[in-house]
Structures are given as structure tokens and as C-alpha cells.
Design an enzyme around this catalytic site. Structure first.
Site, PDB file in Angstrom:
ATOM      1  N   TYR A  94       0.839  -1.194   0.000  1.00  0.00           N
ATOM      2  CA  TYR A  94       0.000   0.000   0.000  1.00  0.00           C
ATOM      3  C   TYR A  94       0.877   1.248   0.000  1.00  0.00           C
ATOM      4  O   TYR A  94       1.778   1.379   0.837  1.00  0.00           O
ATOM      5  CB  TYR A  94      -0.918   0.024   1.228  1.00  0.00           C
ATOM      6  N   GLN A 154     -10.853   0.137   1.392  1.00  0.00           N
ATOM      7  CA  GLN A 154     -11.304  -0.662   0.245  1.00  0.00           C
ATOM      8  C   GLN A 154     -10.122  -1.322  -0.467  1.00  0.00           C
ATOM      9  O   GLN A 154     -10.226  -2.469  -0.926  1.00  0.00           O
ATOM     10  CB  GLN A 154     -12.183   0.158  -0.719  1.00  0.00           C
ATOM     11  N   ASN A 183      -2.957   6.012   6.673  1.00  0.00           N
ATOM     12  CA  ASN A 183      -3.604   6.780   7.736  1.00  0.00           C
ATOM     13  C   ASN A 183      -4.263   5.825   8.740  1.00  0.00           C
ATOM     14  O   ASN A 183      -4.110   4.602   8.659  1.00  0.00           O
ATOM     15  CB  ASN A 183      -4.593   7.801   7.156  1.00  0.00           C
ATOM     16  N   GLN A 232       7.299  16.857  10.211  1.00  0.00           N
ATOM     17  CA  GLN A 232       6.554  15.613  10.375  1.00  0.00           C
ATOM     18  C   GLN A 232       5.087  15.871  10.728  1.00  0.00           C
ATOM     19  O   GLN A 232       4.207  15.107  10.342  1.00  0.00           O
ATOM     20  CB  GLN A 232       7.222  14.733  11.426  1.00  0.00           C
ATOM     21  N   HIS A 272       2.358  15.682   8.062  1.00  0.00           N
ATOM     22  CA  HIS A 272       1.866  14.423   7.507  1.00  0.00           C
ATOM     23  C   HIS A 272       0.346  14.302   7.589  1.00  0.00           C
ATOM     24  O   HIS A 272      -0.293  13.775   6.689  1.00  0.00           O
ATOM     25  CB  HIS A 272       2.471  13.250   8.281  1.00  0.00           C
ATOM     26  N   GLU A 279       7.825   6.510  16.583  1.00  0.00           N
ATOM     27  CA  GLU A 279       8.267   6.036  15.273  1.00  0.00           C
ATOM     28  C   GLU A 279       9.639   6.631  14.892  1.00  0.00           C
ATOM     29  O   GLU A 279      10.585   5.910  14.623  1.00  0.00           O
ATOM     30  CB  GLU A 279       7.217   6.448  14.226  1.00  0.00           C
ATOM     31  N   HIS A 280       9.707   7.959  14.855  1.00  0.00           N
ATOM     32  CA  HIS A 280      10.967   8.625  14.519  1.00  0.00           C
ATOM     33  C   HIS A 280      11.524   9.297  15.765  1.00  0.00           C
ATOM     34  O   HIS A 280      10.788   9.989  16.473  1.00  0.00           O
ATOM     35  CB  HIS A 280      10.751   9.753  13.494  1.00  0.00           C
ATOM     36  N   ASP A 318      12.884   9.375   5.334  1.00  0.00           N
ATOM     37  CA  ASP A 318      11.567   9.277   4.692  1.00  0.00           C
ATOM     38  C   ASP A 318      11.688   9.133   3.185  1.00  0.00           C
ATOM     39  O   ASP A 318      10.915   8.415   2.553  1.00  0.00           O
ATOM     40  CB  ASP A 318      10.766  10.567   4.957  1.00  0.00           C
ATOM     41  N   GLU A 323       2.907 -35.545  29.806  1.00  0.00           N
ATOM     42  CA  GLU A 323       1.793 -34.697  29.325  1.00  0.00           C
ATOM     43  C   GLU A 323       0.521 -35.498  29.047  1.00  0.00           C
ATOM     44  O   GLU A 323      -0.526 -34.904  28.780  1.00  0.00           O
ATOM     45  CB  GLU A 323       2.222 -33.967  28.040  1.00  0.00           C
ATOM     46  N   HIS A 359       1.242 -38.942  20.617  1.00  0.00           N
ATOM     47  CA  HIS A 359       2.607 -38.432  20.434  1.00  0.00           C
ATOM     48  C   HIS A 359       3.621 -39.489  20.902  1.00  0.00           C
ATOM     49  O   HIS A 359       4.631 -39.751  20.251  1.00  0.00           O
ATOM     50  CB  HIS A 359       2.849 -37.177  21.282  1.00  0.00           C
TER      51      HIS A 359
END
Ligand code: NAD
Length: 425
Positions: free
Chosen positions: A121, A182, A205, A250, A253, A318-319, A352, A406, A411
Site C-alpha cells: 500500500y 477498500q 492513515n 513531520q 503528515h 516512530e521517529h 523518509d 503430558e 505423540h
């Protein structure tokens, strides 16, 4: 002592925003699951006023995009992609397959297998985020992903030529012009016209990030890479003008992009706040940046580096831009972040756009448990094992007893049958 010279929205207000987004996204995904292409087209019309006959671009449409760019623009895109490809290739080469004999006759290994198909994306609501094409598509191709599907919303009513060219140069196999939930849902669940992919990556976003979060499990995702966040850690070795530029660079954005100054100098904090106001009067993107700064901007003053470090690691932004006298102290001790920008000479914009590190990075605290997108995210590290008959008997005896603890009879029999067959030789 930690003091706020400026605070943003409170946590409960942010939680209401998140809840609204969650419900909207749930409804769109469910509708696209039920009605497929028709629903994709309706939402694209509703949010982006974009309802072409086909969302997939033809070769002719892609070629026409090149005509709309200058030679310089194409060369600059190629240069940025070269840096991203170069660093991703070096990272890929550092990911070795492993095969080792851990006990006599016991061979264990792992191999790194690329995911078969990925949806990349590339955001494009407010700005055509050309750079996101480099970050996702180039890196997926370096990893060896066979089918790379790229999606981006229309920009100002049509496909953005620069984004489409960047997607094509990066090696995308299919390019679609659609955005938001979408696009994510169509790539994840598939429709009559789109084959579903195994994994979706890339920033976006709050709607895009939430759609990826809700679809995780059904498909893989890279990480929670939502609205950009930036933390500037600075002391009096720099001035308010530089700090303000790095915060607003920033904040532009999106309306919900947090930009925070963390400092041990109250004077720098005040100077930066005044500079932000001054720069907002001339910044062409002030309509967005000023709202982000008003609602999500913060200035936090601490007494010591240790206190600043604690706040920064708790924020897990993030940054993180470090502009202090002692840069190595933060480089060494920062534990939770997406990417570090060390010293006033570099800045988030280099990362970036073009320097070569990936710009798709964790937000909303995801830096506590993951780094950003990189070639390793497209690779599945899968193990295998092989043993000799003698080793099977040796391991089988342990395994049989452990299964008994167990209560796993089936097994246990898997081990016991091998003990009977290979043990008597
Ligand atoms: P975008 O492509 O992420 O989103 C645009 C889409 O949002 C539209 O196509 C539309 O379908 C959908 N949308 C808009 N309003 C909606 C609504 N009310 N309901 C449902 N859907 C709606 O582009 P953008 O909006 O410009 O956002 C890009 C984001 O990417 C920014 O928040 C930026 O900070 C972020 N980003 C993050 C990173 C990272 O690594 N974390 C990197 C780069 C960019």
C-alpha cells in the site's frame, strides 16, 4: 522532574477517535467481503470520488505516466530506489540459512522463504507518497517475492504519475489505483477481479492501519504503521529554529500526527514553541501541521538525560531525532523506537525520502515489540530436521517419557514405534 510546557489531546479523547475508526473499518471490510468489486467501487466513489471501469492500470496507462515526469524527476526516483535496494540487499545477505548438527546424528536447520504474494500500500490521500513505493516494493523484490501487487489512492482525481512510475520502476507486477480500507480489504480477501495476496505491507492513515490490524491473521501484515509520529530529543547544543523545522516537517503528515520535543532546557522549549508559531505563518502545509501541532504537539522538559531517556523509551515513537551534546548516550540506550536519526546533520526527511533505510515504521507504541519494515519481514524463517536411526533412538527415549508426562498417548506412540523399529538393530 518532568514538566509539560505544552500538552496534546488527552488519552480518553484519542481513545474515542480510535473507536470511531475501528467501527467504520469493520463495516467496510464486512461489506467488501459480501459484495466484492461492487462495494470496492462504491467506497472508492464515496471517499475518493474515483470509479473507473477497472482499478488496475494497463501497460499503456503506466507508460503514459512516464511522459508526465521530467528526466530529473525520474532520475531522482531511481537514485532513491538504488539506495533502498542497496541497503535491503546488504540486509538480505546478512540473513543466512542455517543447518547444523546439534547432537550426533541430529541435523537442525532453517531456511528463509519469501512470501508468495504481497500487497504494497502506497499512501496518497494528502500527498502522493512516492517514497512508500520504494520502501515496500523494492524491498519485497529484494526479498524474492514473486507477485507484488501495488495500490495507491487517486491523487487530485487521477492516478499520481510519480507514484505509478515509482511503483513500476520498483518492479510491481500489478498496479491498482484505489486507496483506504477498500484497497486493503480488496487485496486481502480478493474479489472477482483481484486475486488475494498473502500479506499486506506499507504505511497509511488511521483507517489503513486499522484495516491491516483487523485483517491480520487472515493475511500477514508487516506492522502497525499508522499516522507519523516524531520525537525530537534536544538540548541547548541546538536552537529552536532547527527543532521547530524538525517537528513541523513531520506534523505536516496529517491532522493526527504527534510531534514532541523532549529537552532538558526550558529555554529551548519556549524558543521552539515560538519558532513553531513563526514557521507556521510561512509553511505552505500549515493548514495540516498547525492542527496536528495544536492537538498532538507536546513540549516536555526534564532535568537530566536519564529522565529524557526514560520518557523517550516509554513513548516508543516512530521517529526519534537526537540533537544533544552526547548523541552516543542515546544511540546506546534507546530501546523502543522505529528509527533513530543521530545528530543535527541528518533528519527524518532523509530517511523518509531517500537515504536507504526503510520509512515504514512502527507507530502507537508498536516500537516496543517490532522494528520497521525490512527485507526480513517478507521472509518466513522455517525450520526442518533430520536424524539418523541411532539419533532417533536417543531422542525417542526422551520424547517418549516427556509425552507420558503430558498424557499425549498418540505423540508417545510416534516416538515408541521408532524405538521399536530402530532400537533393536
Ligand atoms: P492514505 O492513502 O493512507 O489514506 C487515504 C484513504 O483514506 C482514502 O483513499 C480514503 O479511502 C480513506 N479515507 C479517508 N477518509 C476516510 C473516512 N472518513 N472513512 C473511511 N476511509 C477514509 O493517505 P493519507 O490520508 O494522506 O495518510 C497517509 C498517512 O500515512 C499519514 O497519516 C502519514 O503519517 C502516514 N505515514 C506513516 C508512515 C509510517 O511508517 N508509519 C510512513 C509514511 C506515512
Amino acid at each position: 522532574m518532568i514538566k509539560h510546557l505544552k500538552k496534546g489531546k488527552q488519552e480518553d479523547e484519542k481513545a474515542i477517535d480510535n473507536q470511531k475508526v475501528k467501527v467504520i473499518v469493520e463495516n467496510i471490510i464486512s461489506d467488501i467481503e459480501t459484495r466484492g468489486d461492487a462495494a470496492v467501487s462504491e467506497y472508492s466513489g464515496q471517499f475518493d470520488k474515483w470509479t473507473p471501469e477497472s482499478f488496475r492500470l494497463t501497460k499503456e496507462e503506466i507508460d503514459a505516466c512516464y511522459e508526465q515526469l521530467s528526466e530529473q524527476e525520474i532520475n531522482d526516483i531511481k537514485w532513491a530506489q538504488k539506495q533502498v535496494r542497496n541497503f535491503a540487499t546488504i540486509q538480505r545477505e546478512s540473513m543466512k540459512d542455517v543447518e547444523v548438527e546439534t547432537l550426533p546424528g541430529v541435523v537442525l536447520g532453517h531456511k528463509n522463504i519469501p512470501v508468495d504474494s504481497v500487497g504494497c500500500y502506497v499512501p496518497g490521500g494528502k500527498y502522493p507518497l512516492v517514497a512508500s513505493a520504494h520502501m515496500s516494493i523494492v524491498t519485497a523484490k529484494v526479498a524474492g517475492v514473486k507477485r507484488v501487487v501495488a495500490a495507491t489512492p487517486p491523487f487530485q482525481g487521477k492516478p499520481s504519475p510519480a507514484v505509478i512510475v515509482a511503483m513500476d520502476l520498483a518492479g510491481a507486477d500489478e498496479i491498482y489505483t484505489f486507496g483506504g480500507v477498500q484497497a486493503i480489504a480488496a487485496m486481502a480477501v480478493g474479489t472477482d477481479t483481484i486475486e488475494p495476496v498473502s500479506m499486506i505491507v506499507g504505511p497509511g492513515n488511521a483507517f489503513v492501519a486499522e484495516a491491516k490490524r483487523q485483517l491480520f491473521g487472515r493475511i500477514g501484515i508487516d506492522l502497525f504503521a499508522g499516522p507519523t509520529e516524531t520525537l525530537v530529543i534536544a538540548d541547548d547544543s541546538v536552537d529552536g529554529e532547527l527543532c521547530a523545522a524538525d517537528l513541523l516537517g513531520q506534523a505536516e503528515h496529517g491532522l493526527n500526527s504527534p510531534a514532541v520535543l523532549l529537552t532538558n532546557s526550558e529555554q529551548l522549549g519556549k524558543e521552539t514553541m515560538a519558532e513553531v508559531e513563526r514557521q507556521l505563518t510561512v509553511l505552505p502545509t500549515a493548514d495540516v501541521a498547525s492542527v496536528a501541532w495544536r492537538d498532538y504537539g507536546e513540549v516536555i522538559v526534564c532535568d537530566t538525560y536519564d529522565e529524557m531517556l526514560q520518557v523517550a523509551n516509554d513513548l516508543a515513537f516512530e521517529h526519534v531525532q537526537i540533537m544533544t551534546k552526547d548523541v552516543p548516550y542515546f544511540q546506546k540506550n534507546m530501546r523502543n523506537f522505529g528509527a533513530l536519526f543521530l545528530g543535527p546533520e541528518t533528519n527524518v526527511s532523509y530517511g523518509d525520502k531517500c537515504i536507504g533505510t526503510n520509512h515504514t515504521l512502527p507507530t502507537k507504541g508498536a516500537g516496543r515489540y517490532t522494528g520497521g519494515l525490512w527485507v526480513g519481514k517478507f521472509l518466513k524463517t522455517c525450520t526442518y530436521q533430520r536424524v539418523t536411526e541411532e539419533a532417533s533412538v536417543m531422542v525417542g527415549e526422551y520424547c517418549s517419557r516427556l509425552c507420558a508426562i503430558e498424557g499425549f498417548a498418540g505423540h508417545k506412540e510416534q516416538a515408541d514405534i521408532r524405538l521399536r523399529r530402530y532400537g533393536k538393530k
